[in-house]
Structures are given as structure tokens and as C-alpha cells.
Write an enzyme that holds these catalytic residues in place. Structure first.
Site, PDB file in Angstrom:
ATOM      1  N   ASP A  73       0.843  -1.195   0.000  1.00  0.00           N
ATOM      2  CA  ASP A  73       0.000   0.000   0.000  1.00  0.00           C
ATOM      3  C   ASP A  73       0.878   1.244   0.000  1.00  0.00           C
ATOM      4  O   ASP A  73       2.011   1.233   0.500  1.00  0.00           O
ATOM      5  CB  ASP A  73      -0.974   0.001   1.173  1.00  0.00           C
ATOM      6  CG  ASP A  73      -0.299   0.035   2.530  1.00  0.00           C
ATOM      7  OD1 ASP A  73       0.674  -0.713   2.728  1.00  0.00           O
ATOM      8  OD2 ASP A  73      -0.745   0.805   3.408  1.00  0.00           O
ATOM      9  N   GLU A 136      -0.035  -0.803   5.949  1.00  0.00           N
ATOM     10  CA  GLU A 136       1.044  -0.191   6.724  1.00  0.00           C
ATOM     11  C   GLU A 136       0.910   1.317   6.767  1.00  0.00           C
ATOM     12  O   GLU A 136       1.187   1.943   7.785  1.00  0.00           O
ATOM     13  CB  GLU A 136       2.406  -0.583   6.138  1.00  0.00           C
ATOM     14  CG  GLU A 136       3.572  -0.379   7.082  1.00  0.00           C
ATOM     15  CD  GLU A 136       4.175   1.033   7.042  1.00  0.00           C
ATOM     16  OE1 GLU A 136       4.987   1.357   7.928  1.00  0.00           O
ATOM     17  OE2 GLU A 136       3.835   1.784   6.095  1.00  0.00           O
ATOM     18  N   GLU A 165      11.756  -1.317   4.521  1.00  0.00           N
ATOM     19  CA  GLU A 165      11.506   0.128   4.578  1.00  0.00           C
ATOM     20  C   GLU A 165      12.731   0.918   4.099  1.00  0.00           C
ATOM     21  O   GLU A 165      13.877   0.484   4.295  1.00  0.00           O
ATOM     22  CB  GLU A 165      11.163   0.549   6.011  1.00  0.00           C
ATOM     23  CG  GLU A 165       9.826   0.065   6.510  1.00  0.00           C
ATOM     24  CD  GLU A 165       8.651   0.798   5.883  1.00  0.00           C
ATOM     25  OE1 GLU A 165       8.866   1.819   5.199  1.00  0.00           O
ATOM     26  OE2 GLU A 165       7.515   0.329   6.074  1.00  0.00           O
TER      27      GLU A 165
END
Length: 379
Positions: A73, A136, A165
Site C-alpha cells: 500500500d 502499513e 523500509e
């Protein structure tokens, strides 16, 4: 073989703004299934939040299990006309891949897939898993945390995890995350009695009390940090009254604040300190708090050393093993196994013209591959 750049472009072309899946998990599943991954599409719901679709995929049936984790997302694009290219076009220009999710973090997921395929092709003992959420960037309620619950119910365990990340401030390899600070939020409402400002004896102005409370909250001495964490910090983020008339004493005022805290603090202690500051002023008030993530630290060991050595070997860069920055889904995964974070350069994440350097994609893939090989070599 999977090409990380091609897969990244396919993923970026899916407009998967939280909570929409928009084909991103379909795309990822199509890449993993031919490699032999058993894929589970998991949709979770909770009242007051949107349904979210997630993916758990696993190659292999024995331990140890290494898990790649992340999210497909993305945040909204904002003003699409302000972008140099279509935010979901995955265009390449001057050595840069443009698009929402290029940095945060669809490209990293693509690198994970290519790295996994390389290791699978050579054979190994153990299993590789992917835990990919679509929640997230949103409430983070129907995503990773519920996938972990689903895994626990099935007796599905993982032994180590790497979250993709974007961890590097300026150049690839300069920083990995081995922990994160916690996030504690509060809403303070101070109540009074509305009235005419010329007749204050008939009213009760709550704003002087609100200001005093906020002053005392801001003055709370938290800590000076420790070996692995910077000092905890409390920030007042907004003060709202909703009063449009200059001759009216308002009935109430409210303020919001957030504390990013290290392992020297805990949520219960923070709430107690803040309530004590409010009580020292007195009056009618309500304090609502939410702890969205505890601080955690992955102690130096095999996983942190493995990531450090992989970065050093591929880039000749000594990475800073840091706990700075915001929160991530690693705050949930740390309850299941040791977890570290490493991905691309973070400078353009959530911005107009989000992009990553094409040259960094094979480098990141090679680092992920080294981490996998190092993990399975340890057994």
C-alpha cells in the site's frame, strides 16, 4: 529469472493507495507462485476500519525460516498534476524510477523476490517467507498484526525477519534500523462554560487551564536517551477551540500531542506523568491516549551482524545500525522474531516525484541475497 526492475515497475503501476489492493498482490503472487511459494491471501476486517487484503507466502516446509516483510500500500499522490510523470506510470528518466511506491517500498519488495529466486535456484535447507500487507500506511489494524495472529493459530513461525523500509537518508548502505522508538498519542479536552466575555462571572473559560496544562506537559523531563536510542520527545501538535467569535468565552478547548519514546519509558508511565501534570492544574478535563507501538531493540547478534556484513561486502560502506525515525510494522514483527530494516534511500518517500536510483536496485538485491545466504549458512 525475475528482474527486480521489471517487477518494481509492474507493482508501481498498481494504484494501491491504502486500503486498495489494486492488483499489487496479484502481481506479487504471480511472481512468487512459479518459484514454488505457497501463497495465502488474507483479508481481515474490524468494525470502523476498512477491510484489508494481505499476502503470506512461503517456500519450503522446514526450518529455519527467514521472512521478508513489507507493504504494497502507498500514500495518496496529492496533486497528480505536480508530478513530473504519472505517479503510477513507473517511468524511467535520467537513471531514476519514478512513481508512488518506488522508494516506499515496492521496489524493495521486487528486490526481495529476485534475491529469493537466486537462493532457491542454488538450493538451501530451510524456508523463505514473505509477509506483505496492504495496511502499513493506514491504521495498521487489519494488516501485519493480524497476519501474525493467523500464523500463530496455524503454528507458523519465523526465525528472523528483514523489513524493506527505506532506511538510508542520503546514500544506499549508510543506515539500517535495528529498533524503533514507540509512539504514544494523546487528546486533551478541557471543559468550561460558554458565556459572554463581558460577563466572565457567568462563564468559565477553559483556555487558561488548557494553556497551563500544556505548559506543564511540555515541561515533563523524560530522559536523555541511552546507548541505542536518542532522547524521548513530546510534541504538542495542535490546539483547537472552534471559536469563531471574539466576544464569546468558549465551552471547551482541546489539544493533541505525540510522544516518540525509547526503552527508558513505557506507555503506562507516560500516561501517569501526563495525568499528573493535568491534575496539578485541576478542573474538568478528559485525557484520551493511544499507544500505537512500543519501542524495541534487536540486540546485536547474528541477524544484525549478517545485515551489517552484507552491506559492507556489497558496498564497502560501514552502515550505522540506528533506531531513529518513525514507526514501521517491525514494531509488530519483533514479537515473533528478531527483526531488522533495510531498504532504499528515503529522501523522496511520500513526496511528489517519489523516485529511486536504478543503479541502487541491483545493489539492494545483492545485499538481500547475501543476507539470505548468510542466514541459511548459519542454519
Amino acid at each position: 529469472m525475475t528482474d527486480a526492475l521489471d517487477l518494481a515497475r509492474d507493482l508501481i503501476r498498481c494504484p494501491s493507495v491504502t486500503p486498495a489492493e489494486a492488483g499489487a498482490l496479484d502481481c506479487l503472487e504471480a511472481a512468487l507462485k512459479p518459484l514454488g511459494f505457497a501463497c495465502h491471501r488474507l483479508t481481515f476486517s474490524e468494525e470502523g476500519t476498512p477491510d484489508v487484503e494481505n499476502l503470506y507466502a512461503r517456500y519450503g516446509a522446514e526450518g529455519p525460516v527467514f521472512c521478508f516483510a513489507g507493504h504494497v500500500d502507498v500514500v495518496p499522490v496529492g496533486d497528480a498534476a505536480a508530478w513530473r510523470h504519472d505517479p503510477f506510470g513507473a517511468e524511467i528518466e535520467d537513471g531514476q524510477l519514478y512513481g508512488r511506491g518506488a522508494t516506499d517500498m515496492k521496489t524493495a519488495i521486487a528486490c526481495m523476490v529476485e534475491a529469493a529466486e537466486r537462493v532457491i535456484a542454488d538450493g538451501f535447507t530451510g524456508s523463505i517467507a514473505f509477509l506483505i500487507t496492504g495496511d502499513e500506511e493506514g491504521p495498521a489494524i487489519n494488516g501485519t498484526t493480524k497476519v501474525l495472529d493467523w500464523m500463530a493459530e496455524r503454528g507458523e513461525t519465523i526465525d528472523a525477519c528483514l523489513v524493506g523500509e527505506p532506511t538510508n537518508p542520503v546514500t544506499l548502505g549508510e543506515m539500517a534500523k535495528i529498533g524503533r522508538r514507540g509512539s504514544f498519542s494523546g487528546r486533551l479536552v478541557v471543559n468550561g462554560t460558554q458565556g459572554h466575555i463581558a460577563y466572565p462571572h457567568l462563564a468559565d473559560n477553559p483556555l487558561p487551564r488548557l494553556v497551563k496544562m500544556l505548559d506543564r506537559i511540555a515541561a515533563i523531563d523524560l530522559d536523555d536517551g541511552n546507548e541505542h536510542f536518542q532522547p524521548s520527545n513530546l510534541e504538542i501538535t495542535t490546539i483547537d477551540v472552534g471559536n469563531t467569535a471574539s466576544n464569546v468565552i468558549p465551552a471547551s478547548g482541546q489539544a493533541f500531542f505525540n510522544v516518540r519514546y525509547n526503552t527508558l519509558q513505557n506507555a503506562a508511565g507516560l500516561e501517569a506523568k501526563i495525568r499528573a501534570a493535568c491534575d496539578s492544574v485541576g478542573g474538568d478535563y478528559t485525557l484520551t491516549v493511544r499507544n500505537s507501538g512500543d519501542p524495541f531493540l534487536t540486540e546485536p547478534g547474528d541477524l544484525t551482524a549478517n545485515l551489517h556484513d552484507a552491506i559492507l561486502a556489497e558496498l564497502s560502506v560501514e552502515p550505522d545500525l540506528s533506531t531513529t525515525g518513525g514507526t514501521s510494522d517491525a514494531r509488530f514483527i519483533k514479537n515473533a522474531c528478531p527483526v531488522v530494516e533495510f531498504g532504499l534511500v528515503s529522501q523522496t518517500m511520500h513526496k511528489v516525484d517519489e523516485r529511486c536510483a536504478i543503479a541502487d536496485i541491483p545493489k539492494l538485491t545483492a545485499i538481500y541475497e547475501r543476507v539470505l545466504r548468510g542466514f541459511f549458512a548459519k542454519g
